[in-house]
Design an enzyme around this catalytic site. Structure first.
Site, PDB file in Angstrom:
ATOM      1  N   GLY A  33      -2.433  -2.145 -12.063  1.00  0.00           N
ATOM      2  CA  GLY A  33      -2.698  -3.563 -12.271  1.00  0.00           C
ATOM      3  C   GLY A  33      -4.047  -3.794 -12.914  1.00  0.00           C
ATOM      4  CE  LYS A  85      -6.553  -7.151  -2.300  1.00  0.00           C
ATOM      5  NZ  LYS A  85      -5.641  -8.338  -2.271  1.00  0.00           N
ATOM      6  CG  ASP A  99      -0.370  -9.515   8.061  1.00  0.00           C
ATOM      7  OD1 ASP A  99      -1.464 -10.112   8.072  1.00  0.00           O
ATOM      8  OD2 ASP A  99       0.130  -8.977   9.064  1.00  0.00           O
TER       9      ASP A  99
END
Length: 586
Positions: free
Chosen positions: A322, A341, A376
């Site tokens: 991405g 992340k 989530d």
């Protein structure tokens, strides 16, 4: 009293104190969860949401309290590993007999990690093998009831429904049993099973979430079995069976990582999870624990699963697929379906947000109704990995952009803070790779996702394709939260028309724009769709470009309405539409 006796007495005291705090947590958890049935019966959806919020805050509140008490009491000995090793041993002896022993061990770890800020794991002061250690032989308490199949399918379903008592009666139990049976018999026929049902096994506890109540079990057909989920709604005319799910994928979506947590009381979560795993074999144990509200233990299971995977895999952590974002560095393992992340040290223009604001957005998503469209995220701290498990390119990116969050030494990498999420395919990449039929279907669901988010009082902020992803079930979800906000806080405006030639040719904005002003007409220009995909999106979702759509949703939300967003498609719903249960999408 000699030093050894004093040491053991101290260990026993604090082990019992921590176990007592865990007992307090469990009791409060069960009390809150136990209110779900009454909320459903009374159609008290605001109360259901308040309970969900209270339960999400409960774990941290109880851990904070016991940590403060232990700190004050142990004082200068608070970081004495020898004492904590003895406390752990005493705690193990006490907690091992509990029905929810695995949750108790996770609770102990939460306390010690808060006190020691442990980097990686420390087997001396925390339980590191909960998810793999065999337990003492226990007498199993079967969490389900069995229904023999020596009757017609409608009678079987009616018998099942009658065993789940609510204060509100079914609107028409025989009608719904007949309609549900038609769905089940059709599934049996299309799947090539024998037409005879041998038996059904149904979990005795009801799963409540939002406006729905779910009866969950499995149907045996010869040597095979398949899931059975009966979705109930409480309507003004009584309780109805709204839908039937009999496919693993559909049940998996019901338990999706994009959904809020169920409210279900169970004394032995491990046995409930074991049953659920039989009808959703591809679901991680971690996801199942998280789905029933034990997200802290789910995190422990996920970490254990990750370590187990790393021990068997030679793949390296690498930059995730991405476009690179302005706020997060994202990395993954190619053979493990989660992403990590990490918040960057600095955000480039045009981002004006802060680290605290980004974390607040993730906390909002954690507590909000995710409506099947928000991923989530599980928050982790002090993760430790071997440096040789990272690609050189990823290490370079982390050291350049996230040095405050990632410490790199000659032999290890410590990630101070990260969010771990299920990996999905970025929507812009998916549209480049899929065939035309698949892309059109996903583009339509992209619009459905935006509408579902709106119905749940969420505006994504940034509608670019790269901020959405596609799950393995082909559903479009949103995962970039730094621009996300409550829909009710937005001001949706019509684009002003220029009054003069100068205004029309001006390169600058000639009209006032507030910080919360949004102009839906502009969405057309930056969706990133072209050709037939653009036409398909406009055909199905042209109303998204009109302020009226957004204002209408706002009005319903501001009026206190809880808009239905069903976790199943219309083809699963029964044809009992004498009542009106409309949905924004499926």
């Amino acid at each position: 009293m000699d030093d050894k006796s004093n040491h053991m007495q101290t260990a026993d005291f604090y082990a019992k104190a921590i176990l007592g705090a865990f007992g307090e947590y469990q009791a409060k958890f069960e009390t809150i969860t136990g209110r779900a049935k009454k909320r459903f019966e009374n159609q008290d959806w605001h109360g259901m949401k308040a309970d969900a919020d209270e339960r999400l805050d409960l774990y941290k509140n109880v851990v904070d309290q016991i940590v403060d008490e232990v700190r004050r009491s142990l004082n200068s000995r608070i970081d004495d590993n020898e004492i904590w090793g003895s406390i752990k041993a005493e705690y193990f002896a006490l907690s091992n007999a509990l029905e929810a022993w695995e949750l108790a061990e996770t609770f102990f770890n939460s306390v010690t990690r808060r006190i020691f800020a442990t980097v990686g794991v420390d087997s001396q002061i925390e339980f590191v093998d909960t998810c793999t250690r065999p337990q003492l032989l226990r007498i199993s308490r079967i969490p389900y009831g069995t229904y023999t199949g020596n009757r017609s399918t409608p009678l079987l379903i009616e018998t099942i429904l009658n065993d789940y008592k609510h204060r509100v009666a079914y609107e028409d139990i025989q009608r719904d049993a007949r309609l549900a049976a038609e769905k089940i018999d059709s599934h049996i026929q299309s799947s090539g099973y024998s037409p005879r049902i041998d038996r059904a096994e149904m979990l005795t506890s009801v799963f409540y979430r939002g406006k729905g109540a779910y009866l969950i079990g499995r149907i045996f057909n010869g040597p095979d079995f398949f899931p059975l989920v009966l979705a109930l709604l409480n309507t003004p005319k009584g309780i109805v069976v709204d839908a039937v799910l009999s496919n693993e994928n559909d049940v998996s979506i019901l338990f999706s990582f994009t959904r809020s947590y169920f409210h279900i009381n169970t004394k032995r979560p491990s046995e409930l999870i074991r049953f659920l795993k039989t009808i959703m074999p591809r679901k991680r144990i971690a996801e199942l624990y998280i789905s029933i509200g034990y997200n802290k233990h789910g995190k422990s299971e996920l970490y254990c699963d990750l370590l187990h995977h790393l021990s068997r895999s030679s793949k390296k952590f690498d930059i995730a697929e991405g476009e690179s974002g302005l706020v997060m560095e994202v990395f993954t393992l190619s053979d493990y379906d989660v992403v990590f992340k990490v918040i960057k040290d600095h955000f480039k223009y045009p981002k004006r947000t802060t680290r605290d604001e980004v974390m607040a957005k993730y906390d909002l998503v954690f507590k909000h109704d995710r409506a099947g469209r928000l991923v989530d995220a599980q928050e982790f701290e002090h993760l430790k990995f071997s440096r040789n498990r990272f690609s050189d390119e990823l290490l370079d990116r982390l050291q350049r952009n996230a040095a405050q969050n990632v410490m790199v030494s000659h032999d290890q990498v410590v990630v101070k803070h990260a969010y771990i999420e299920r990996r999905v395919i970025p929507l812009n990449i998916y549209l480049k790779k899929a065939d035309e039929a698949g892309t059109k279907e996903v583009v339509v669901d992209y619009g459905n996702a935006i509408k579902d988010l709106a119905a749940s009082n969420i505006f994504p902020g940034d509608l670019l394709l790269k901020n959405f992803g596609v799950t393995r079930h082909g559903r479009v979800v949103f995962y970039d939260y730094d621009e996300l906000c409550l829909l009710s806080s937005c001001n949706f405006r019509v684009m002003p028309q220029p009054r003069t030639h100068e205004e029309e040719i001006s390169s600058e904005v000639w009209f006032g724009v507030g910080s919360n002003d949004i102009f839906p007409e502009e969405f057309r220009s930056f969706l990133g769709l072209s050709g037939s995909l653009r036409e398909s999106f406009i055909e199905h979702h042209g109303d998204l470009f009109e302020p009226h759509f957004w204002r209408r949703i706002q009005s319903r939300i501001n009026a206190g309405e809880h808009i239905d967003i069903f976790p199943y498609g219309p083809h699963h719903r029964l044809d009992n539409r004498s009542n009106d249960h409309s949905s924004t999408s499926t």
